[in-house]
Design a protein around this motif. Structure first.
Motif, PDB file in Angstrom:
ATOM      1  N   THR A  27       9.646  18.160 -18.129  1.00  0.00           N
ATOM      2  CA  THR A  27       8.394  19.029 -18.422  1.00  0.00           C
ATOM      3  C   THR A  27       7.442  18.749 -16.943  1.00  0.00           C
ATOM      4  O   THR A  27       7.675  18.035 -16.248  1.00  0.00           O
ATOM      5  N   ARG A  28       6.390  19.510 -17.203  1.00  0.00           N
ATOM      6  CA  ARG A  28       5.217  19.286 -16.216  1.00  0.00           C
ATOM      7  C   ARG A  28       4.646  17.997 -16.109  1.00  0.00           C
ATOM      8  O   ARG A  28       4.196  17.512 -15.082  1.00  0.00           O
ATOM      9  N   ALA A  29       4.591  17.283 -17.291  1.00  0.00           N
ATOM     10  CA  ALA A  29       3.973  15.952 -17.473  1.00  0.00           C
ATOM     11  C   ALA A  29       4.980  15.093 -16.764  1.00  0.00           C
ATOM     12  O   ALA A  29       4.430  14.163 -16.152  1.00  0.00           O
ATOM     13  N   GLU A  30       6.464  15.280 -16.584  1.00  0.00           N
ATOM     14  CA  GLU A  30       6.895  14.374 -15.726  1.00  0.00           C
ATOM     15  C   GLU A  30       6.679  14.582 -14.381  1.00  0.00           C
ATOM     16  O   GLU A  30       6.485  13.331 -13.600  1.00  0.00           O
ATOM     17  N   THR A  31       6.546  15.679 -13.835  1.00  0.00           N
ATOM     18  CA  THR A  31       6.327  15.978 -12.313  1.00  0.00           C
ATOM     19  C   THR A  31       5.023  15.514 -12.188  1.00  0.00           C
ATOM     20  O   THR A  31       4.962  14.684 -10.982  1.00  0.00           O
ATOM     21  N   LEU A  32       3.875  15.603 -12.960  1.00  0.00           N
ATOM     22  CA  LEU A  32       2.339  14.968 -12.677  1.00  0.00           C
ATOM     23  C   LEU A  32       2.665  13.407 -12.734  1.00  0.00           C
ATOM     24  O   LEU A  32       1.918  12.915 -11.677  1.00  0.00           O
ATOM     25  N   THR A  33       3.362  12.824 -13.505  1.00  0.00           N
ATOM     26  CA  THR A  33       3.345  11.443 -13.842  1.00  0.00           C
ATOM     27  C   THR A  33       4.130  10.907 -12.361  1.00  0.00           C
ATOM     28  O   THR A  33       3.377   9.957 -11.787  1.00  0.00           O
ATOM     29  N   LEU A  34       5.292  11.469 -12.153  1.00  0.00           N
ATOM     30  CA  LEU A  34       5.924  10.983 -10.820  1.00  0.00           C
ATOM     31  C   LEU A  34       4.998  11.015  -9.668  1.00  0.00           C
ATOM     32  O   LEU A  34       4.936  10.283  -8.828  1.00  0.00           O
ATOM     33  N   GLN A  35       4.135  12.090  -9.375  1.00  0.00           N
ATOM     34  CA  GLN A  35       3.402  12.329  -8.289  1.00  0.00           C
ATOM     35  C   GLN A  35       2.287  11.316  -8.116  1.00  0.00           C
ATOM     36  O   GLN A  35       1.804  11.101  -7.141  1.00  0.00           O
ATOM     37  N   LEU A  36       1.620  11.433  -9.439  1.00  0.00           N
ATOM     38  CA  LEU A  36       0.560  10.569  -9.458  1.00  0.00           C
ATOM     39  C   LEU A  36       1.083   8.914  -9.067  1.00  0.00           C
ATOM     40  O   LEU A  36       0.424   8.331  -8.390  1.00  0.00           O
ATOM     41  N   ALA A  37       2.296   8.522  -9.801  1.00  0.00           N
ATOM     42  CA  ALA A  37       2.661   7.177  -9.145  1.00  0.00           C
ATOM     43  C   ALA A  37       3.098   7.059  -7.696  1.00  0.00           C
ATOM     44  O   ALA A  37       2.857   6.209  -7.237  1.00  0.00           O
ATOM     45  N   GLY A  38       3.664   8.243  -7.098  1.00  0.00           N
ATOM     46  CA  GLY A  38       4.051   8.369  -5.773  1.00  0.00           C
ATOM     47  C   GLY A  38       2.673   8.097  -4.969  1.00  0.00           C
ATOM     48  O   GLY A  38       2.689   7.502  -3.900  1.00  0.00           O
ATOM     49  N   TRP A  39       1.600   8.928  -5.155  1.00  0.00           N
ATOM     50  CA  TRP A  39       0.387   8.892  -4.430  1.00  0.00           C
ATOM     51  C   TRP A  39      -0.571   7.580  -4.607  1.00  0.00           C
ATOM     52  O   TRP A  39      -0.866   7.026  -3.764  1.00  0.00           O
ATOM     53  N   THR A  40      -0.278   6.972  -5.797  1.00  0.00           N
ATOM     54  CA  THR A  40      -0.827   5.480  -6.045  1.00  0.00           C
ATOM     55  C   THR A  40      -0.050   4.585  -5.071  1.00  0.00           C
ATOM     56  O   THR A  40      -0.716   3.651  -4.524  1.00  0.00           O
ATOM     57  N   LEU A  41       1.251   4.592  -5.016  1.00  0.00           N
ATOM     58  CA  LEU A  41       2.002   3.689  -4.571  1.00  0.00           C
ATOM     59  C   LEU A  41       1.619   3.805  -2.748  1.00  0.00           C
ATOM     60  O   LEU A  41       1.606   2.981  -2.216  1.00  0.00           O
ATOM     61  N   LEU A  42       1.696   5.177  -2.350  1.00  0.00           N
ATOM     62  CA  LEU A  42       1.425   5.302  -1.153  1.00  0.00           C
ATOM     63  C   LEU A  42       0.086   4.828  -0.789  1.00  0.00           C
ATOM     64  O   LEU A  42      -0.021   4.052   0.442  1.00  0.00           O
ATOM     65  N   GLY A  43      -0.895   4.886  -1.496  1.00  0.00           N
ATOM     66  CA  GLY A  43      -2.436   4.597  -1.301  1.00  0.00           C
ATOM     67  C   GLY A  43      -2.422   2.993  -1.206  1.00  0.00           C
ATOM     68  O   GLY A  43      -2.789   2.331  -0.309  1.00  0.00           O
ATOM     69  N   ALA A  44      -1.919   2.393  -2.206  1.00  0.00           N
ATOM     70  CA  ALA A  44      -1.736   0.783  -2.390  1.00  0.00           C
ATOM     71  C   ALA A  44      -0.703   0.264  -1.195  1.00  0.00           C
ATOM     72  O   ALA A  44      -1.197  -0.532  -0.236  1.00  0.00           O
ATOM     73  N   SER A  45       0.226   1.007  -0.498  1.00  0.00           N
ATOM     74  CA  SER A  45       1.025   0.700   0.519  1.00  0.00           C
ATOM     75  C   SER A  45       0.247   0.602   1.780  1.00  0.00           C
ATOM     76  O   SER A  45       0.322  -0.135   2.848  1.00  0.00           O
ATOM     77  N   ILE A  46      -0.390   1.734   1.862  1.00  0.00           N
ATOM     78  CA  ILE A  46      -1.385   1.897   3.223  1.00  0.00           C
ATOM     79  C   ILE A  46      -2.452   0.697   3.167  1.00  0.00           C
ATOM     80  O   ILE A  46      -2.673   0.058   4.537  1.00  0.00           O
ATOM     81  N   PHE A  47      -3.203   0.692   2.119  1.00  0.00           N
ATOM     82  CA  PHE A  47      -4.076  -0.589   2.031  1.00  0.00           C
ATOM     83  C   PHE A  47      -3.572  -1.721   2.313  1.00  0.00           C
ATOM     84  O   PHE A  47      -4.134  -2.712   2.983  1.00  0.00           O
ATOM     85  N   TYR A  48      -2.426  -2.094   1.659  1.00  0.00           N
ATOM     86  CA  TYR A  48      -1.607  -3.361   2.039  1.00  0.00           C
ATOM     87  C   TYR A  48      -1.501  -3.680   3.562  1.00  0.00           C
ATOM     88  O   TYR A  48      -1.537  -4.659   4.053  1.00  0.00           O
ATOM     89  N   SER A  49      -0.919  -2.663   4.172  1.00  0.00           N
ATOM     90  CA  SER A  49      -0.530  -2.642   5.604  1.00  0.00           C
ATOM     91  C   SER A  49      -1.978  -2.693   6.471  1.00  0.00           C
ATOM     92  O   SER A  49      -1.871  -3.539   7.445  1.00  0.00           O
ATOM     93  N   VAL A  50      -2.879  -2.120   6.137  1.00  0.00           N
ATOM     94  CA  VAL A  50      -4.001  -2.141   6.889  1.00  0.00           C
ATOM     95  C   VAL A  50      -4.834  -3.610   6.662  1.00  0.00           C
ATOM     96  O   VAL A  50      -5.372  -4.227   7.615  1.00  0.00           O
ATOM     97  N   TRP A  51      -4.934  -4.001   5.389  1.00  0.00           N
ATOM     98  CA  TRP A  51      -5.465  -5.201   4.982  1.00  0.00           C
ATOM     99  C   TRP A  51      -4.837  -6.314   5.885  1.00  0.00           C
ATOM    100  O   TRP A  51      -5.614  -7.175   6.077  1.00  0.00           O
ATOM    101  N   TYR A  52      -3.486  -6.381   5.774  1.00  0.00           N
ATOM    102  CA  TYR A  52      -2.894  -7.574   6.231  1.00  0.00           C
ATOM    103  C   TYR A  52      -2.827  -7.596   7.936  1.00  0.00           C
ATOM    104  O   TYR A  52      -2.467  -8.355   8.469  1.00  0.00           O
ATOM    105  N   ASN A  53      -3.293  -6.443   8.721  1.00  0.00           N
ATOM    106  CA  ASN A  53      -3.225  -6.201  10.033  1.00  0.00           C
ATOM    107  C   ASN A  53      -4.710  -6.282  10.388  1.00  0.00           C
ATOM    108  O   ASN A  53      -5.027  -6.221  11.755  1.00  0.00           O
TER     109      ASN A  53
END
Length: 261
Positions: A47-73
């Protein structure tokens, strides 16, 4: 009073050490969340809900990963031996975000093989500093490692994605290539990213494989063997279950069942 404090302190250390109360709680929480993620994605598969859920999770993970890399450096926190995003888990977080957002077969394959072994190993045998006190680094360490593991479970057993020998070859080749990059980088910087130049501090599976460089050889053999065994359930019977490279990353027939489903 002093003896009482010593007993309390000892109890806290034992509780927060490897496979102590805190560690077991985090592993148990991951298991519960894994079941919930797989169940939830199966409910909305296709369903479209699946696509939106996975994409939201992906963008959230990407943002958190960038924050972690920047904060730690940041200058006040930078540690040459730890802060650079060169560990396998650092690279894997960004690939996992790509897998969730795009569901490309190559990203899903790397998330499956790396996420359920290398990433899981970091969760089973973390450095004691990731358990004995709460900090931004500790919280993000566990949150990001848990997210990658949940993504692997969700993409394969929840959303029905598949892997085959092409995915195995790519994931294994990428792991070897990254090790080949890290060896000279570590030698030049005096670091140990990827733990390819010396064993990691603390207890880990590597302790059973001998000294460097012998353990590197055995890791190459062991990882290849385990990943081949992880591939077999998806391709048994002579039928490839890997997607043809399309966006969805599923087999042409959506009726094929996931191993263990």
């Amino acid at each position: 009073m002093g003896s009482a404090f010593a007993v309390a302190h000892t109890g806290w250390v034992e509780s927060s050490g490897p496979f102590g109360g805190i560690h077991l709680f985090l592993l148990g929480l991951t298991a519960v969340l894994g079941v919930a993620v797989v169940w939830g994605l199966r409910r909305i598969r296709g369903t479209r809900a699946e696509t939106l859920t996975l994409q939201l999770a992906g963008w959230t993970l990407l943002g958190a990963s960038i924050f972690y890399s920047v904060w730690y450096n940041l200058p006040e926190r930078f540690i040459l031996a730890e802060s650079l995003p060169l560990h396998y888990s650092d690279l894997l977080r960004y690939i996992t975000a790509i897998a969730l957002i795009t569901r490309r077969w190559w990203a899903v394959a790397i998330v499956y093989f790396w996420g359920l072994t290398l990433n899981l190993q970091a969760m089973l045998t973390p450095h004691h500093t990731m358990l004995d006190h709460a900090s931004v680094v500790t919280v993000l360490y566990w949150a990001l490692h848990m997210a990658v593991l949940l993504a692997a479970l969700g993409l394969l057993w929840g959303s029905g994605h598949r892997v085959d020998w092409r995915g195995f070859t790519l994931a294994y080749g990428a792991a070897l290539a990254w090790a080949a990059v890290l060896l000279p980088v570590n030698s030049a910087l005096g670091t140990n990213y990827g733990f390819v130049n010396e064993p990691p501090p603390g207890t880990s599976l590597i302790d059973l494989l001998g000294p460097w460089p012998i353990y590197v050889f055995w890791l190459v053999i062991l990882v290849g063997t385990v990943w081949a065994l992880m591939t077999w359930p998806w391709v048994r019977g002579g039928r490839s279950r890997n997607p043809d490279g399309g966006r969805e990353g599923r087999t042409p027939s959506q009726t094929q069942k996931t191993p263990g489903a």
